[in-house]
Scaffold this active site. Structure first.
Site, PDB file in Angstrom:
ATOM      1  N   ASP A 134       0.842  -1.193   0.000  1.00  0.00           N
ATOM      2  CA  ASP A 134       0.000   0.000   0.000  1.00  0.00           C
ATOM      3  C   ASP A 134       0.881   1.248   0.000  1.00  0.00           C
ATOM      4  O   ASP A 134       1.914   1.298   0.677  1.00  0.00           O
ATOM      5  CB  ASP A 134      -0.912   0.005   1.239  1.00  0.00           C
ATOM      6  CG  ASP A 134      -2.053   1.003   1.116  1.00  0.00           C
ATOM      7  OD1 ASP A 134      -3.208   0.551   0.986  1.00  0.00           O
ATOM      8  OD2 ASP A 134      -1.794   2.229   1.158  1.00  0.00           O
ATOM      9  N   ILE A 135       0.471   2.271  -0.731  1.00  0.00           N
ATOM     10  CA  ILE A 135       1.257   3.502  -0.853  1.00  0.00           C
ATOM     11  C   ILE A 135       1.242   4.306   0.455  1.00  0.00           C
ATOM     12  O   ILE A 135       2.138   5.125   0.687  1.00  0.00           O
ATOM     13  CB  ILE A 135       0.712   4.343  -2.036  1.00  0.00           C
ATOM     14  CG1 ILE A 135       1.777   5.261  -2.595  1.00  0.00           C
ATOM     15  CG2 ILE A 135      -0.540   5.110  -1.661  1.00  0.00           C
ATOM     16  CD1 ILE A 135       1.417   5.885  -3.933  1.00  0.00           C
ATOM     17  N   HIS A 183     -10.306  -5.085  -3.402  1.00  0.00           N
ATOM     18  CA  HIS A 183      -8.954  -5.251  -2.864  1.00  0.00           C
ATOM     19  C   HIS A 183      -9.040  -5.680  -1.410  1.00  0.00           C
ATOM     20  O   HIS A 183      -9.827  -5.139  -0.642  1.00  0.00           O
ATOM     21  CB  HIS A 183      -8.123  -3.971  -2.994  1.00  0.00           C
ATOM     22  CG  HIS A 183      -8.801  -2.740  -2.479  1.00  0.00           C
ATOM     23  ND1 HIS A 183      -9.796  -2.084  -3.175  1.00  0.00           N
ATOM     24  CD2 HIS A 183      -8.645  -2.039  -1.327  1.00  0.00           C
ATOM     25  CE1 HIS A 183     -10.209  -1.046  -2.494  1.00  0.00           C
ATOM     26  NE2 HIS A 183      -9.539  -0.991  -1.349  1.00  0.00           N
TER      27      HIS A 183
HETATM   28  P1  5GP Z   1      -9.847   1.500   0.455  1.00  0.00           P
HETATM   29  O1  5GP Z   1     -10.076   2.677   1.377  1.00  0.00           O
HETATM   30  O2  5GP Z   1     -10.476   1.707  -0.892  1.00  0.00           O
HETATM   31  O3  5GP Z   1     -10.215   0.180   1.083  1.00  0.00           O
HETATM   32  O4  5GP Z   1      -8.294   1.393   0.279  1.00  0.00           O
HETATM   33  C1  5GP Z   1      -7.594   1.958  -0.773  1.00  0.00           C
HETATM   34  C2  5GP Z   1      -6.120   1.818  -0.442  1.00  0.00           C
HETATM   35  O5  5GP Z   1      -5.392   1.995  -1.624  1.00  0.00           O
HETATM   36  C3  5GP Z   1      -5.597   2.828   0.572  1.00  0.00           C
HETATM   37  O6  5GP Z   1      -5.022   2.143   1.667  1.00  0.00           O
HETATM   38  C4  5GP Z   1      -4.570   3.639  -0.213  1.00  0.00           C
HETATM   39  O7  5GP Z   1      -3.464   4.026   0.554  1.00  0.00           O
HETATM   40  C5  5GP Z   1      -4.195   2.688  -1.350  1.00  0.00           C
HETATM   41  N1  5GP Z   1      -3.796   3.320  -2.587  1.00  0.00           N
HETATM   42  C6  5GP Z   1      -4.468   4.304  -3.234  1.00  0.00           C
HETATM   43  N2  5GP Z   1      -3.833   4.631  -4.375  1.00  0.00           N
HETATM   44  C7  5GP Z   1      -2.735   3.821  -4.451  1.00  0.00           C
HETATM   45  C8  5GP Z   1      -1.692   3.687  -5.411  1.00  0.00           C
HETATM   46  O8  5GP Z   1      -1.641   4.371  -6.438  1.00  0.00           O
HETATM   47  N3  5GP Z   1      -0.727   2.745  -5.159  1.00  0.00           N
HETATM   48  C9  5GP Z   1      -0.772   1.967  -4.040  1.00  0.00           C
HETATM   49  N4  5GP Z   1       0.225   1.066  -3.887  1.00  0.00           N
HETATM   50  N5  5GP Z   1      -1.752   2.070  -3.106  1.00  0.00           N
HETATM   51  C10 5GP Z   1      -2.725   2.981  -3.314  1.00  0.00           C
END
Ligand code: 5GP
Length: 114
Positions: free
Chosen positions: A30-31, A100
């Protein structure tokens, strides 16, 4: 429909620190990590979220879970434990509309989650 960032990562169009990939899934760091280990695992198929899955997705989801466990083991979480989280929909904080699983570990994780 335009590709999500995770679709672009899976297609090799955006860089990511990939820890595992095969014909069905891709796992990458995760970024913005929320724990010492924070890896996302996604299907290559663009499924929006868990609320959108259909019975035909069962083999992909089963494979994703098996590979998540292997990734957690590979990253050293086998003894201390880890958590898998799927955020589905606005109340859960789903930000990227491509299914994810978050693999989190390396510290004690509180319960219930926020
Ligand atoms: P959600 O809130 O949708 O469950 O989680 C999305 C996750 O994706 C977050 O933890 C965020 O940090 C991660 N994320 C968003 N954009 C990117 C990206 O471009 N690269 C990576 N490696 N992680 C990302």
């Amino acid at each position: 429909m335009s590709k999500t960032v995770f679709q672009k990562i899976a297609d090799g169009e955006l860089p990511a620190r990939i820890v595992y990939q095969d014909e069905l899934v891709v796992a990458f760091h995760d970024i913005n990590p929320q724990a010492p280990v924070h890896v996302l695992i996604v299907p290559r198929k663009p499924i929006r979220n868990l609320a959108s899955v259909t019975p035909e997705d069962a083999p992909i989801l089963g494979h994703l879970m098996v590979k998540a466990a292997e990734v957690a083991q590979q990253l050293g979480l086998g003894a201390t434990g880890w958590r898998m989280v799927f955020n589905s929909g606005p109340d859960a904080g789903e930000a990227v509309p491509h299914l994810h699983g978050h693999i989190l570990g390396g510290r004690h994780l509180g319960w219930p989650p926020g």
